[in-house]
Design a protein around this motif. Sequence first.
Motif, PDB file in Angstrom:
ATOM      1  N   GLU A  54      -3.325  -1.623  -6.663  1.00 55.48           N
ATOM      2  CA  GLU A  54      -4.776  -1.614  -6.630  1.00 55.48           C
ATOM      3  C   GLU A  54      -5.224  -2.316  -7.852  1.00 55.48           C
ATOM      4  OE1 GLU A  54      -8.311   1.960  -7.322  1.00 55.48           O
ATOM      5  OE2 GLU A  54      -6.022   2.659  -7.387  1.00 55.48           O
ATOM      6  N   ASN A  55      -6.302  -2.948  -7.540  1.00 55.02           N
ATOM      7  CA  ASN A  55      -6.947  -3.885  -8.804  1.00 55.02           C
ATOM      8  C   ASN A  55      -8.515  -3.272  -9.058  1.00 55.02           C
ATOM      9  OD1 ASN A  55      -8.812  -6.566  -8.908  1.00 55.02           O
ATOM     10  ND2 ASN A  55      -7.025  -6.419 -10.557  1.00 55.02           N
ATOM     11  N   SER A  56      -9.037  -3.419 -10.047  1.00 54.46           N
ATOM     12  CA  SER A  56     -10.281  -2.947 -10.195  1.00 54.46           C
ATOM     13  C   SER A  56     -11.329  -4.072  -9.667  1.00 54.46           C
ATOM     14  CB  SER A  56     -10.564  -2.766 -11.717  1.00 54.46           C
ATOM     15  OG  SER A  56     -10.494  -3.938 -12.491  1.00 54.46           O
ATOM     16  N   ILE A  57     -10.997  -5.144  -9.360  1.00 53.87           N
ATOM     17  CA  ILE A  57     -12.159  -6.026  -8.837  1.00 53.87           C
ATOM     18  C   ILE A  57     -11.638  -6.220  -7.225  1.00 53.87           C
ATOM     19  CG2 ILE A  57     -12.613  -8.438  -8.646  1.00 53.87           C
ATOM     20  CD1 ILE A  57     -11.978  -8.786 -11.564  1.00 53.87           C
ATOM     21  N   GLU A  58     -10.559  -6.499  -6.895  1.00 54.39           N
ATOM     22  CA  GLU A  58     -10.197  -6.678  -5.331  1.00 54.39           C
ATOM     23  C   GLU A  58      -9.775  -5.328  -4.734  1.00 54.39           C
ATOM     24  OE1 GLU A  58      -9.827 -10.041  -3.540  1.00 54.39           O
ATOM     25  OE2 GLU A  58     -11.336  -9.563  -4.493  1.00 54.39           O
ATOM     26  N   GLY A  59      -9.758  -4.438  -5.286  1.00 50.39           N
ATOM     27  CA  GLY A  59      -9.566  -3.166  -4.567  1.00 50.39           C
ATOM     28  C   GLY A  59      -8.052  -2.764  -4.369  1.00 50.39           C
ATOM     29  N   SER A  60      -7.522  -2.054  -3.241  1.00 49.40           N
ATOM     30  CA  SER A  60      -6.193  -1.867  -2.967  1.00 49.40           C
ATOM     31  C   SER A  60      -5.251  -3.118  -2.436  1.00 49.40           C
ATOM     32  CB  SER A  60      -6.220  -0.990  -1.793  1.00 49.40           C
ATOM     33  OG  SER A  60      -6.702   0.385  -2.287  1.00 49.40           O
ATOM     34  N   VAL A  61      -4.158  -3.223  -2.756  1.00 44.02           N
ATOM     35  CA  VAL A  61      -3.353  -3.998  -2.312  1.00 44.02           C
ATOM     36  C   VAL A  61      -2.614  -3.474  -0.847  1.00 44.02           C
ATOM     37  CG1 VAL A  61      -1.199  -5.671  -3.106  1.00 44.02           C
ATOM     38  CG2 VAL A  61      -2.958  -4.846  -4.686  1.00 44.02           C
ATOM     39  N   GLY A  62      -3.289  -3.861   0.085  1.00 40.44           N
ATOM     40  CA  GLY A  62      -2.990  -3.183   1.242  1.00 40.44           C
ATOM     41  C   GLY A  62      -1.670  -3.414   1.838  1.00 40.44           C
ATOM     42  N   GLY A  63      -0.898  -4.546   1.676  1.00 40.07           N
ATOM     43  CA  GLY A  63       0.278  -4.763   2.093  1.00 40.07           C
ATOM     44  C   GLY A  63       1.481  -3.886   1.563  1.00 40.07           C
ATOM     45  N   ASN A  64       1.019  -3.784   0.297  1.00 37.17           N
ATOM     46  CA  ASN A  64       2.231  -2.561  -0.482  1.00 37.17           C
ATOM     47  C   ASN A  64       1.977  -1.302  -0.170  1.00 37.17           C
ATOM     48  OD1 ASN A  64       3.407  -4.985  -1.716  1.00 37.17           O
ATOM     49  ND2 ASN A  64       2.086  -4.796  -3.716  1.00 37.17           N
ATOM     50  N   LEU A  65       0.675  -0.782   0.001  1.00 30.80           N
ATOM     51  CA  LEU A  65       0.576   0.698   0.920  1.00 30.80           C
ATOM     52  C   LEU A  65       1.093   0.912   1.772  1.00 30.80           C
ATOM     53  CD1 LEU A  65      -3.256   1.233  -0.323  1.00 30.80           C
ATOM     54  CD2 LEU A  65      -1.311   1.946  -1.613  1.00 30.80           C
ATOM     55  N   ASP A  66       1.032  -0.273   2.604  1.00 26.97           N
ATOM     56  CA  ASP A  66       1.831  -0.207   4.149  1.00 26.97           C
ATOM     57  C   ASP A  66       3.368   0.072   3.816  1.00 26.97           C
ATOM     58  OD1 ASP A  66      -0.704  -0.510   5.082  1.00 26.97           O
ATOM     59  OD2 ASP A  66      -0.532  -2.780   5.588  1.00 26.97           O
TER      60      ASP A  66
END
Length: 277
Positions: A54-66
């Motif tokens: 997660e980044n405070s500007i770009e939001g979630s790092v979807g690939g890593n959550l996946d």
Amino acid sequence: MRIAYLGPPGTFSEEAVARCDLAGGDEPVPYPTFGDAYRALLRGEVDGALLPIENSIEGSVGGNLDLLVHEPGPLIRREVLLPVRQHLLARAGTRLEDVRRVISHPQPIGQCTRFLREKLGGVPLEPANSTAEAAKRAAAAQDPGVAAIGARAAAERYGLAVVAESIQDVEENVTRFVLVAKQDEAPTGRDRTSIAFTLDRDRPGGLYEVLGEFARWSINLSKVESRPMKEALGHYVFFIDFERHRTEPQAAAALAGVHARVHKLYVLGSYPQAQPA
């Protein structure tokens, strides 16, 4: 612990490893992608892997959550909050007006859209696997107009100068990393638990019922979001963070209620809450 991270040396991930208390005394192990680092843990080559989620500007790092859902097994044992300052890096003597190409990982490019639009509008943007790889490529380029976005540590490691400082869209730019390992952490009294779950697609009110389980036991949620399940349109996996250890009686009761209401539940781990960066 031997901890896998996104290399090469000079990335923000390497800096985050240095801030993790479980990494003291051992040399971090760089891998070319986050997926490679995670799968090295699955194969038993390392004891842990550090992933930004997660980044405070770009939001979630979807690939890593996946990764946590589609290749399950490792559990979150730590979270690390890293203040991030993005800099424009190029060979010494390069001026901003000399820059003709910018290389970086997609996340930093997204964090610096305003600067790129206003100061380098029309300059081609080229993706890289990491900010350190981008800096390395900029240093090796024949064209002195090739720049990279990355950390000051990457500039120092690869012999580049800082052309423009702190070019992220907002001053407060923080990335949340998690250390995943074979086991999560024992209760500390100030913990967070992460879970993910899927719902039966045709049952109305399913998400409302799940959230109600946490309200019933007075458990605070710090994050709720959804990601495509990658199976069919309209099928999602939901991610929730809540502020209790999974073994605490109220948390265990809430999880039992959630388990009874969802199609599949993934308990991603309990870990100490990181202090604000």
